[in-house]
Motif scaffolding. Structure first.
Motif, PDB file in Angstrom:
ATOM      1  N   GLN A 154       0.946  -1.365  -0.167  1.00  0.00           N
ATOM      2  CA  GLN A 154       0.164   0.332  -0.017  1.00  0.00           C
ATOM      3  C   GLN A 154       0.534   1.321  -0.051  1.00  0.00           C
ATOM      4  OE1 GLN A 154      -1.686  -1.139   3.541  1.00  0.00           O
ATOM      5  NE2 GLN A 154      -3.892  -1.886   2.652  1.00  0.00           N
ATOM      6  N   ARG A 155       0.745   2.318  -0.544  1.00  0.00           N
ATOM      7  CA  ARG A 155       1.141   3.737  -0.320  1.00  0.00           C
ATOM      8  C   ARG A 155       0.496   4.859   0.235  1.00  0.00           C
ATOM      9  NH1 ARG A 155      -1.580   4.983  -6.404  1.00  0.00           N
ATOM     10  NH2 ARG A 155      -3.126   3.631  -4.824  1.00  0.00           N
ATOM     11  N   ILE A 156       1.834   4.864   0.834  1.00  0.00           N
ATOM     12  CA  ILE A 156       1.549   5.741   2.543  1.00  0.00           C
ATOM     13  C   ILE A 156       1.977   6.680   2.609  1.00  0.00           C
ATOM     14  CG2 ILE A 156       1.068   6.162   4.859  1.00  0.00           C
ATOM     15  CD1 ILE A 156       1.349   2.526   4.968  1.00  0.00           C
ATOM     16  N   LEU A 157       1.425   8.168   2.930  1.00  0.00           N
ATOM     17  CA  LEU A 157       1.743   9.372   2.767  1.00  0.00           C
ATOM     18  C   LEU A 157       1.501  10.205   4.308  1.00  0.00           C
ATOM     19  CD1 LEU A 157       3.389  11.722   1.613  1.00  0.00           C
ATOM     20  CD2 LEU A 157       0.893  12.966   0.790  1.00  0.00           C
ATOM     21  N   VAL A 158       3.092  10.432   4.863  1.00  0.00           N
ATOM     22  CA  VAL A 158       2.609  11.095   6.084  1.00  0.00           C
ATOM     23  C   VAL A 158       3.303  12.952   5.904  1.00  0.00           C
ATOM     24  CG1 VAL A 158       3.928  11.097   8.509  1.00  0.00           C
ATOM     25  CG2 VAL A 158       3.650   8.907   7.433  1.00  0.00           C
ATOM     26  N   THR A 159       2.374  13.233   6.625  1.00  0.00           N
ATOM     27  CA  THR A 159       2.086  15.436   6.083  1.00  0.00           C
ATOM     28  C   THR A 159       2.914  15.430   7.151  1.00  0.00           C
ATOM     29  OG1 THR A 159      -0.162  15.548   6.942  1.00  0.00           O
ATOM     30  CG2 THR A 159       0.055  14.998   4.321  1.00  0.00           C
ATOM     31  N   GLY A 160       3.623  16.413   7.254  1.00  0.00           N
ATOM     32  CA  GLY A 160       5.021  17.115   7.774  1.00  0.00           C
ATOM     33  C   GLY A 160       5.028  16.360   8.767  1.00  0.00           C
ATOM     34  N   ALA A 161       6.558  14.941   7.738  1.00  0.00           N
ATOM     35  CA  ALA A 161       6.472  14.407   8.200  1.00  0.00           C
ATOM     36  C   ALA A 161       8.216  13.892   9.362  1.00  0.00           C
ATOM     37  CB  ALA A 161       6.835  13.219   7.332  1.00  0.00           C
ATOM     38  N   LYS A 218      -3.093   8.544  -5.708  1.00  0.00           N
ATOM     39  CA  LYS A 218      -2.074   8.858  -5.778  1.00  0.00           C
ATOM     40  C   LYS A 218      -1.492   7.890  -4.210  1.00  0.00           C
ATOM     41  CE  LYS A 218      -0.575  12.368  -7.875  1.00  0.00           C
ATOM     42  NZ  LYS A 218       0.127  14.392  -8.103  1.00  0.00           N
ATOM     43  N   TYR A 219      -2.733   7.533  -3.404  1.00  0.00           N
ATOM     44  CA  TYR A 219      -2.325   7.016  -2.092  1.00  0.00           C
ATOM     45  C   TYR A 219      -3.071   6.418  -1.717  1.00  0.00           C
ATOM     46  CZ  TYR A 219       1.391  10.615  -2.887  1.00  0.00           C
ATOM     47  OH  TYR A 219       2.201  11.892  -3.122  1.00  0.00           O
ATOM     48  N   ASP A 220      -2.876   4.916  -0.976  1.00  0.00           N
ATOM     49  CA  ASP A 220      -4.209   4.429   0.041  1.00  0.00           C
ATOM     50  C   ASP A 220      -4.509   4.575   1.377  1.00  0.00           C
ATOM     51  OD1 ASP A 220      -3.948   1.554  -2.079  1.00  0.00           O
ATOM     52  OD2 ASP A 220      -2.249   2.061  -1.853  1.00  0.00           O
ATOM     53  N   TYR A 221      -3.216   5.074   1.903  1.00  0.00           N
ATOM     54  CA  TYR A 221      -4.086   5.852   3.389  1.00  0.00           C
ATOM     55  C   TYR A 221      -3.148   6.852   3.187  1.00  0.00           C
ATOM     56  CZ  TYR A 221      -6.416   1.462   3.374  1.00  0.00           C
ATOM     57  OH  TYR A 221      -6.264   0.483   4.059  1.00  0.00           O
ATOM     58  N   VAL A 222      -3.642   8.463   4.107  1.00  0.00           N
ATOM     59  CA  VAL A 222      -3.008   8.907   4.551  1.00  0.00           C
ATOM     60  C   VAL A 222      -2.939  10.042   5.818  1.00  0.00           C
ATOM     61  CG1 VAL A 222      -2.678  11.973   3.824  1.00  0.00           C
ATOM     62  CG2 VAL A 222      -2.699  10.435   1.621  1.00  0.00           C
ATOM     63  N   LEU A 223      -1.366   9.262   6.133  1.00  0.00           N
ATOM     64  CA  LEU A 223      -1.753   9.862   8.074  1.00  0.00           C
ATOM     65  C   LEU A 223      -1.520  11.526   7.690  1.00  0.00           C
ATOM     66  CD1 LEU A 223      -0.284   7.985  11.012  1.00  0.00           C
ATOM     67  CD2 LEU A 223       0.232  10.379  10.855  1.00  0.00           C
ATOM     68  N   ASP A 224      -2.798  12.577   7.794  1.00  0.00           N
ATOM     69  CA  ASP A 224      -2.170  14.212   7.695  1.00  0.00           C
ATOM     70  C   ASP A 224      -2.287  15.098   9.061  1.00  0.00           C
ATOM     71  OD1 ASP A 224      -2.441  16.418   6.270  1.00  0.00           O
ATOM     72  OD2 ASP A 224      -4.102  17.304   7.681  1.00  0.00           O
ATOM     73  N   THR A 225      -1.516  15.407   9.192  1.00  0.00           N
ATOM     74  CA  THR A 225      -0.889  15.886  10.649  1.00  0.00           C
ATOM     75  C   THR A 225      -0.891  17.433  10.339  1.00  0.00           C
ATOM     76  OG1 THR A 225       1.624  16.312  10.872  1.00  0.00           O
ATOM     77  CG2 THR A 225       0.911  14.270  11.093  1.00  0.00           C
ATOM     78  N   VAL A 226      -0.965  17.991   9.591  1.00  0.00           N
ATOM     79  CA  VAL A 226      -1.200  20.021   9.059  1.00  0.00           C
ATOM     80  C   VAL A 226      -2.667  20.382   8.826  1.00  0.00           C
ATOM     81  CG1 VAL A 226       1.364  19.922   8.536  1.00  0.00           C
ATOM     82  CG2 VAL A 226      -0.455  19.583   7.150  1.00  0.00           C
ATOM     83  N   GLY A 227      -3.710  19.404   8.018  1.00  0.00           N
ATOM     84  CA  GLY A 227      -4.666  20.046   8.382  1.00  0.00           C
ATOM     85  C   GLY A 227      -4.481  21.317   6.849  1.00  0.00           C
ATOM     86  N   GLY A 228      -5.890  22.166   7.013  1.00  0.00           N
ATOM     87  CA  GLY A 228      -5.918  23.224   5.811  1.00  0.00           C
ATOM     88  C   GLY A 228      -6.077  22.740   4.340  1.00  0.00           C
ATOM     89  N   ASP A 229      -5.142  23.151   3.961  1.00  0.00           N
ATOM     90  CA  ASP A 229      -4.761  22.929   2.156  1.00  0.00           C
ATOM     91  C   ASP A 229      -4.262  21.890   1.336  1.00  0.00           C
ATOM     92  OD1 ASP A 229      -7.075  24.884   1.465  1.00  0.00           O
ATOM     93  OD2 ASP A 229      -5.569  26.362   0.439  1.00  0.00           O
ATOM     94  N   VAL A 230      -3.564  21.845   2.926  1.00  0.00           N
ATOM     95  CA  VAL A 230      -3.029  20.765   2.609  1.00  0.00           C
ATOM     96  C   VAL A 230      -3.682  19.334   2.105  1.00  0.00           C
ATOM     97  CG1 VAL A 230      -0.647  18.852   3.771  1.00  0.00           C
ATOM     98  CG2 VAL A 230      -0.214  21.105   3.193  1.00  0.00           C
ATOM     99  N   ALA A 231      -4.425  19.114   3.712  1.00  0.00           N
ATOM    100  CA  ALA A 231      -5.485  18.128   3.562  1.00  0.00           C
ATOM    101  C   ALA A 231      -6.771  18.699   2.318  1.00  0.00           C
ATOM    102  CB  ALA A 231      -5.609  18.042   5.224  1.00  0.00           C
ATOM    103  N   ALA A 232      -6.914  19.324   2.493  1.00  0.00           N
ATOM    104  CA  ALA A 232      -8.058  19.248   1.060  1.00  0.00           C
ATOM    105  C   ALA A 232      -7.916  18.313  -0.189  1.00  0.00           C
ATOM    106  CB  ALA A 232      -8.385  21.391   1.103  1.00  0.00           C
ATOM    107  N   THR A 233      -5.954  19.193  -0.715  1.00  0.00           N
ATOM    108  CA  THR A 233      -5.861  18.354  -1.721  1.00  0.00           C
ATOM    109  C   THR A 233      -5.253  17.204  -1.891  1.00  0.00           C
ATOM    110  OG1 THR A 233      -4.885  21.078  -1.821  1.00  0.00           O
ATOM    111  CG2 THR A 233      -3.926  18.818  -3.264  1.00  0.00           C
ATOM    112  N   LEU A 234      -5.120  16.754  -0.630  1.00  0.00           N
ATOM    113  CA  LEU A 234      -4.938  15.446  -1.125  1.00  0.00           C
ATOM    114  C   LEU A 234      -5.777  14.070  -0.511  1.00  0.00           C
ATOM    115  CD1 LEU A 234      -1.483  15.710   1.553  1.00  0.00           C
ATOM    116  CD2 LEU A 234      -1.709  14.881  -0.878  1.00  0.00           C
ATOM    117  N   ILE A 235      -7.234  14.692  -0.268  1.00  0.00           N
ATOM    118  CA  ILE A 235      -8.270  14.011   0.121  1.00  0.00           C
ATOM    119  C   ILE A 235      -8.655  13.456  -1.240  1.00  0.00           C
ATOM    120  CG2 ILE A 235     -10.661  14.305   0.288  1.00  0.00           C
ATOM    121  CD1 ILE A 235      -9.733  16.168   2.448  1.00  0.00           C
TER     122      ILE A 235
END
Length: 330
Positions: A154-161, A218-235
């Motif tokens: 699975q493709r996993i993304l962590v924001t604010g890593a 692009k991603y199966d799972y996203v672990l978002d730590t920052v919210g805002g437009d970053v989260a809105a774009t990745l959804i």
């Protein structure tokens, strides 16, 4: 037992001006609680920085001792469930928000907030994790409950890593055996931090793409730590039936998106609330952090004294803080 004067970081408000400094205080300056703890360590989180700001939206009354987590030993208790000398930790609840918190040499708290420190962790280890580690583990657990599995490709993304929550989440995922983890970072110096932890790929924040109702998956799972437009774009970039956990708001509190990824791809948005987690969930997660998810030795940490917190608070405010900063009280 009556305490002598001891040190605490105190936030005060006069008119619209908010200030903070280390002061000598008395036990009566602490809020009431059935357990008195000699604090050995606390830590500095994004929320602690907000607590020192005029419009941070965190502190509910002044003056207040901030610090949303602590570890230490019990020196007095009226609750027979605990004993003097026992090593304990607290994260969340009203600590450092509406009840005098962990950035002090002593804390007086309700016994219902207390978690015994697991056998495989030291008091310093507990605050190497702190609220950030607990939140990171909560996020991983929530995603796994919705199908994330290290045995699958699975493709996993962590924001604010490179931040507190993100770096610990990244370390947990790598230790748990996930083989396709991307770390989203914003600045050049953060690249080495996340690669040292074990990120398999790097995504620069400027390269996440435009905000769309539906974008390439692009991603199966996203672990978002920052919210805002970053989260809105990745959804809109999450694979069908995938999930995103959300636990932070450093990029903003608004989530301007559409329902299309939810109703056309069936993705899940998983809110993470570390403040009011049940004691059962807390014990499960802390035992995981002490055992199968123990990544203390893989984290970027710095230890400071209470008198030196201002530099870290400024770094948190400016977005230049990396890893975890532990505050040693004595």
């Amino acid at each position: 037992m009556k305490l002598d004067l001891f040190k605490a970081l105190v936030v005060r408000k006069e008119n619209d001006d908010v200030s903070y400094e280390v002061e000598s205080i008395k036990q009566e300056n602490l809020d009431e609680g059935s357990v008195l703890i000699k604090v050995h360590y606390s830590s500095l989180n994004y929320k602690d920085m907000l607590a020192t700001q005029a419009k941070g939206g965190v502190i509910r009354r002044y003056p207040m001792i901030p610090g949303i987590d602590l570890s230490g030993e019990i020196v007095k208790t009226t609750d027979e469930s605990f004993e003097v000398g026992q090593e304990v930790l607290i994260t969340g609840y009203d600590l450092g928000v509406n009840h005098t918190g962990g950035l002090a040499q002593y804390a007086q708290v309700p016994s219902e907030w207390i978690i015994p420190v697991p056998e495989n962790l030291t008091l310093k280890d507990a605050m190497t994790y702190g609220t950030a580690g607990f939140t990171a583990a909560q996020s991983v657990r929530a995603l796994e409950q919705h199908g994330m599995d290290p045995k699958l490709d699975q493709r996993i993304l962590v924001t604010g890593a490179s931040g507190g929550v993100g770096s610990i989440a990244l370390a947990i995922l790598v230790k748990a055996g996930y083989q396709n983890v991307t770390a989203m970072i914003r600045k050049d110096y953060q690249e080495k931090v996340v690669k040292d932890i074990g990120a398999h790929q790097i995504l620069w924040a400027d390269d996440i793409g435009e905000k769309k109702a539906l974008a390439s998956q692009k991603y199966d799972y996203v672990l978002d730590t920052v919210g805002g437009d970053v989260a809105a774009t990745l959804i809109s970039q999450i694979q069908e039936k995938g999930s995103m956990s959300l636990c932070g708001n450093a990029a903003g509190v608004k989530l301007e998106t559409t329902v299309l990824p939810l109703i056309l791809r069936g993705i899940n948005l998983l809110g993470i609330n570390s403040v009011n987690a049940s004691q059962e969930e807390r014990e499960t997660i802390w035992n995981n952090l002490a055992d199968s998810w123990n990544v203390v030795d893989n984290l970027n940490t710095k230890t400071i004294k209470l008198d030196d917190v201002s530099e870290t608070i400024i770094a948190l405010k400016e977005g230049s803080h990396v890893g975890r900063t532990i505050v040693e009280m004595n």
